[in-house]
Design an enzyme around this catalytic site. Structure first.
Site, PDB file in Angstrom:
ATOM      1  CG  ASP A 187      -1.778   1.172   1.338  1.00 31.11           C
ATOM      2  OD1 ASP A 187      -2.449   1.450   0.330  1.00 31.11           O
ATOM      3  OD2 ASP A 187      -1.816   1.821   2.394  1.00 31.11           O
ATOM      4  CG  ASP A 202      -1.160   2.435   6.953  1.00 30.52           C
ATOM      5  OD1 ASP A 202      -1.788   2.338   5.880  1.00 30.52           O
ATOM      6  OD2 ASP A 202      -0.749   3.505   7.412  1.00 30.52           O
ATOM      7  CG  ASP A 227      -4.558  -0.999   3.391  1.00 23.14           C
ATOM      8  OD1 ASP A 227      -4.939  -0.722   2.247  1.00 23.14           O
ATOM      9  OD2 ASP A 227      -3.761  -0.308   4.042  1.00 23.14           O
TER      10      ASP A 227
END
Lengths: 700, 63
Positions: free
Chosen positions: A383, A583, A587
């Site tokens: 990410d 995080d 996600d």
């Protein structure tokens, strides 16, 4: 047919009576299914119970060994005994067998009932044979016994099981953490009045009032007012989003500045958050728990062990014609030595050392299968925000035009932005402070032009600060600054232009900066042959700029929160064992979908709960450390499994008495138990040697 | 479930067969104590039952 918790007495153990505690303790089995909230609580209670059983048997096993042939013949002890030795050993061993060993007997009952063969069956056969024949011999008045074999077996296996439970702890509370994002109550506007109702009572179409600092209870559409909403918990993006009439709000996000009214459009299980919850739940349940290697070995060993027990007995009794007691001794030795307690310790000890080492370096690995899986990663999805970048904008460039200085630009920008809520303002203020471009000038006639920027008067000069459109609308010439502005924009930076008295003075560019170790981490991951991909909800331009800088070939940009898992699935469909690093709450479904979910840094609770691996520091290099650690641990696990099983295979014929006719060497059951414990110690020591991998972790 | 019951019955039958076999063999030996026969029979029955059941299960799984 899995044995689960339905029949268990649940409750607070500190409030339970003795009998209740005992009843719970005696109805536990190995390998119970620990899912759901009740299951997690059960796992905790079970760990405590196994620990108690281990210490109970350890304390009684010490005198048992001292009084057994091991103590009297080997250590030459001659301890006083008030009653005949076999009876004393009987009194000492019975509680160990019936209390500490009960879990194996009870598990065997369930295993045989559902025709499943596991370690519990073998252990139960070993301890039951050793114990029951000892009891028979004692009642017949014989001085022989194998009590210590039974007690030692129980103690060692319980220790292994306790270590295993310890390493398996850290089960998830993902769903609870997700639901905590929703406020319990909301302000509903009804009949011209503001009333507080509980979130579950909100109806479709209800008008909800949001004040600064309020959490958004359900999904909806703004019908009055404007505000900035921090959706980082749900979308992972750190910059609060400006919201006007007609914009959507997501339940679980936080209203930062203004007061707004919105109409509830999705409630209950239809909200984005509830859908994320459902996806996490589904992804978690869709995975079959990986069968552990040791259990696979044990399945075959159980047949070999029990079969050889029978064979050895038959050969000695009928073919060799020895007395029945001697034939039984050989048979019990065989079963005891074939009992895979070293095999039982092989993986849990390696896992305990591996996870301990990880924790020391701020890498939390949630369970044993994960530790194994991390070594198998073939593709990794990172990410962007918070993983590869810092997650908050920082001023990267200050450019001055038309004879203004950079200090002027920062000073004027900071003076104007001091009155603004814009997320960029904070970054500018920080930079101004860092560069000592303070004190700020006094501002008059401050005016916020929604969506474009700010207008104010400082020292009699008209200041315009904000987007390019604000300046061009006010007839400010961009001129030859165009090239610089385009370059900055193409690098994915957010720009704040400033004009003083209708003359372009400069530009401040801010971007979410890349973490110092991100480039090195990506490079090393590629060296390991792992395919690296980046995923983000951000604009394509920003994403590509970061991707270029970090040399990442596959960049998925402008991905909606609920679509992130699809990209993970895409890589999985390409046949790659895929890890996801992230995080944010957004996600969570992707983390659950991935083969290994890795939560990084001070991320949200949900990401941490859903992920199998948590990297406590925000250092991307920790991904590599986790992989190094995992590979080393798996190597140790395999070594241990090899030694533990080869030992069993070699020791069975000796225990069976193959050396007795030729050399007179006979392995009595207690020596078999001793040898077994030595093999356990070898296996445990080998696992501790895993600590040598620590130097590799520091070097990474 | 039907398959499991079949396995169980076969295992029991083989275990009983082995036990009889043991009793027969032990009785044909000279001077065997009654206790020895009891002990041996329990042992043979118990172990052969588990072995056959395990084998049946393993083969069923591997098939």
């Amino acid at each position: 047919m899995e044995h689960n918790h339905t029949g268990h007495v649940m409750g607070n153990p500190s409030k339970m009576g003795f009998w209740q505690k005992l009843k719970m303790s005696m109805s536990m089995t190995m390998g119970m299914d620990h899912t759901g909230l009740a299951g997690r609580e059960m796992a905790r209670l079970m760990e405590i119970d196994i620990r108690n059983k281990f210490f109970f048997s350890l304390i009684l096993t010490i005198p048992i060994i001292l009084y057994s042939p091991l103590g009297t013949e080997f250590l030459k002890l001659n301890l006083p005994s008030p009653i005949p030795l076999p009876w004393l050993l009987f009194i000492l061993t019975t509680p160990v067998f019936l209390y500490s060993g009960w879990i194996f007997l009870y598990s065997t009952y369930f295993a045989l009932k559902s025709r499943v063969l596991n370690m519990a069956v073998l252990i139960a056969v070993g301890i039951t044979a050793a114990y029951s024949f000892s009891v028979l011999l004692t009642f017949l008045g014989s001085a022989d016994s194998y009590y210590e074999a039974a007690a030692l077996l129980i103690t060692f296996v319980l220790f292994g099981h306790w270590m295993e439970m310890k390493s398996r702890r850290g089960t998830t509370d993902a769903l609870q953490a997700l639901f905590n994002l929703v406020p319990p109550q909301a302000r509903v506007f009804k009949d011209g009045k503001e009333i507080l109702v509980s979130t579950s009572d909100i109806q479709l179409g209800d008008i909800i009032i949001l004040k600064p600092g309020d959490k958004v209870p359900v999904d909806g559409e703004i019908i009055e007012g404007e505000t900035a909403i921090d959706e980082s918990l749900v979308t992972g993006e750190s910059i609060p989003t400006a919201k006007n009439i007609g914009d959507q709000v997501i339940g679980g996000s936080i209203n930062v500045t203004g007061s707004v009214k919105f109409k509830a459009t999705k409630i209950g299980k239809d909200t984005a958050l509830a859908r994320i919850v459902a996806m996490v739940e589904q992804a978690q349940n869709s995975k079959a728990p990986g069968q552990r290697i040791a259990d696979r070995f044990a399945k075959y060993l159980v047949i070999v062990a029990v079969g050889s027990g029978l064979l050895v007995f038959g050969i000695w009794y009928f073919v060799m014609g020895v007395p029945i007691i001697l034939a039984l001794s050989f048979a019990i030795s065989t079963i005891v030595i074939a009992c895979p307690d070293a095999l039982g310790l092989a993986t849990p000890t390696a896992v305990a050392v591996g996870t301990g080492l990880g924790a020391k370096h701020n890498i939390l690995i949630k369970d044993a299968p994960t530790l194994e899986q991390v070594s198998k990663i073939q593709a990794i999805v990172l990410d962007k925000t918070g993983t590869l970048t810092e997650g908050k904008p920082k001023v990267t460039d200050v450019v001055a035009f038309n004879n203004f200085t950079e200090r002027d630009i920062l000073n004027y920008e900071a003076s104007v932005e001091a009155n603004s809520n814009h997320p960029l303002a904070k970054a500018i203020m920080e930079e101004a402070e860092r560069q000592n471009a303070v004190p700020l000038e006094s501002v008059s006639k401050f005016e916020s032009i929604a969506g474009y920027g700010l207008k104010a008067i400082i020292n009699g000069k008209i200041i315009l600060a904000g987007k390019e459109k604000l300046l061009t609308d006010n007839k400010v010439e961009i001129g030859n600054a165009r090239e610089i502005l385009d370059r900055l924009a193409s690098e994915g930076k957010t720009l704040s232009l400033i004009a003083i008295d209708n003359k372009l003075a400069g530009v401040v560019a801010a971007a979410d900066t890349i973490k110092p170790n991100a480039k090195k981490a990506v490079e090393k991951l590629k060296q390991l042959g792992i395919e690296v991909a980046m995923i983000t909800g951000d604009h394509k331009k920003v994403a590509e700029a970061v991707g270029r800088e970090l040399d990442i070939d596959r960049v998925f940009a402008e991905v909606l929160p609920e679509d992130k898992e699809k990209y993970v699935k895409k890589l999985q469909d390409e046949g790659k064992f895929t890890a996801m690093v992230g995080d944010g709450v957004n996600d969570a479904p992707a983390l659950a979908q991935s083969d290994v979910g890795i939560a990084i840094g001070a991320g949200t609770d949900v990401a941490i709960e859903t992920a199998k691996v948590v990297l406590m520091k925000s250092d991307p290099l920790d991904i590599l450390r986790a992989i190094t650690l995992s590979k080393a641990t798996v190597r140790k696990m395999k070594q241990n499994l090899f030694w533990a099983s080869i030992y069993n295979v070699l020791a069975i014929p000796i225990a069976g008495g193959i050396l007795y006719p030729g050399f007179g060497i006979m392995l009595r059951p207690e020596f078999a138990a001793l040898l077994m414990s030595i093999s356990s110690i070898i296996v445990a020591t080998n696992a501790v040697l895993l600590k040598r991998v620590e130097k590799d972790l520091i070097v990474v | 479930m039907k398959n499991n019951s079949k396995n169980l019955i076969i295992s029991l039958a083989i275990a009983i067969l082995f036990s009889f076999f043991f009793v027969f063999m032990a009785n044909s030996k000279i001077g065997v104590a009654k206790f020895d026969i009891y002990l041996g029979t329990i042992w043979v029955f118990f172990l052969s039952f588990i072995v056959v059941l395990s084998l049946a299960h393993t083969f069923k799984k591997d098939k």
